[in-house]
Design a protein around this motif. Sequence first.
Motif, short mmCIF file in Angstrom:
data_model
loop_
_atom_site.label_atom_id
_atom_site.label_comp_id
_atom_site.label_asym_id
_atom_site.label_seq_id
_atom_site.Cartn_x
_atom_site.Cartn_y
_atom_site.Cartn_z
N ASP A 1 0.82 -1.21 0.00
CA ASP A 1 0.00 0.00 0.00
C ASP A 1 0.85 1.27 0.00
O ASP A 1 0.62 2.21 0.78
N GLY A 2 1.87 1.25 -0.85
CA GLY A 2 2.72 2.44 -1.02
C GLY A 2 3.84 2.58 -0.03
O GLY A 2 4.68 3.48 -0.16
N ARG A 3 3.90 1.71 0.98
CA ARG A 3 4.97 1.79 1.99
C ARG A 3 5.94 0.63 1.80
O ARG A 3 5.52 -0.52 1.65
N THR A 4 7.23 0.93 1.85
CA THR A 4 8.25 -0.11 1.71
C THR A 4 8.29 -0.93 2.99
O THR A 4 8.41 -0.38 4.10
N SER A 5 8.18 -2.24 2.86
CA SER A 5 8.18 -3.13 4.01
C SER A 5 9.59 -3.34 4.53
O SER A 5 10.58 -3.20 3.80
N ASP A 6 9.68 -3.67 5.83
CA ASP A 6 11.00 -3.99 6.39
C ASP A 6 11.42 -5.40 5.98
O ASP A 6 12.55 -5.81 6.20
N LYS A 7 10.51 -6.14 5.37
CA LYS A 7 10.84 -7.48 4.88
C LYS A 7 11.42 -7.35 3.48
O LYS A 7 11.10 -6.42 2.73
N SER A 8 12.26 -8.30 3.10
CA SER A 8 12.90 -8.28 1.78
C SER A 8 12.50 -9.54 1.01
O SER A 8 12.24 -10.59 1.61
#
Length: 200
Positions: free
Chosen positions: A5-12
């Motif tokens: 939803d437009g936010r970069t996750s801390d997961k890769s």
Amino acid sequence: MIVVDGRTSDKSVSDFANLEEILTAIMASDEMKDRVITDVLVDGAAFSEIYPHQAEDMDSASISSVEIRSVPSAQMAASIAAEMEKVARMMAGAAREIARLFREASDSVALELLQDLLDVTRDFLNMIDTLCKEHASRIPDGYQDKTQKLADMLSEMTDVLGNADWILLADMLEYDFQPLCEEWLEICRSLHAELEEAAK
């Protein structure tokens, strides 16, 4: 990179073996509580499974980015409810057309369309039931009664279908089933209004 939803996750992406693991982890996260995924983009291209668990076959080593878009489940429920009135109108129209075909002795075409109508009607009942039970704070007036009437009508029509009495089936479609579908319009409108309010 994983974007939700437009936010970069801390997961890769590299934290997971395949796309299915990525989607499962994101869906289980707190940020997805009471939300429904509407779109998945893999390396910028829309992804939807062609066969079950296709995402499991997509190795994460071949993926650079995954973007997930979602909406609140209440908003999704309101959107689905908005379509229910259209479905009820379509069912009423189909009943009229199928009755006409039976009376014109176009039995094979009528039977094919009738099977589609029965499937759509069952799906309609299931979807309305899910919306009422999982999202509505109150059940629309007349809902239980009309649900029972429509379920009983499906059983009767199936029995008549088994007896190959096409004229009786045409009468049931036009004089019983069609008016019943039209009675559902008010319930659909009421349900949509309530879910729309809840989604605000």
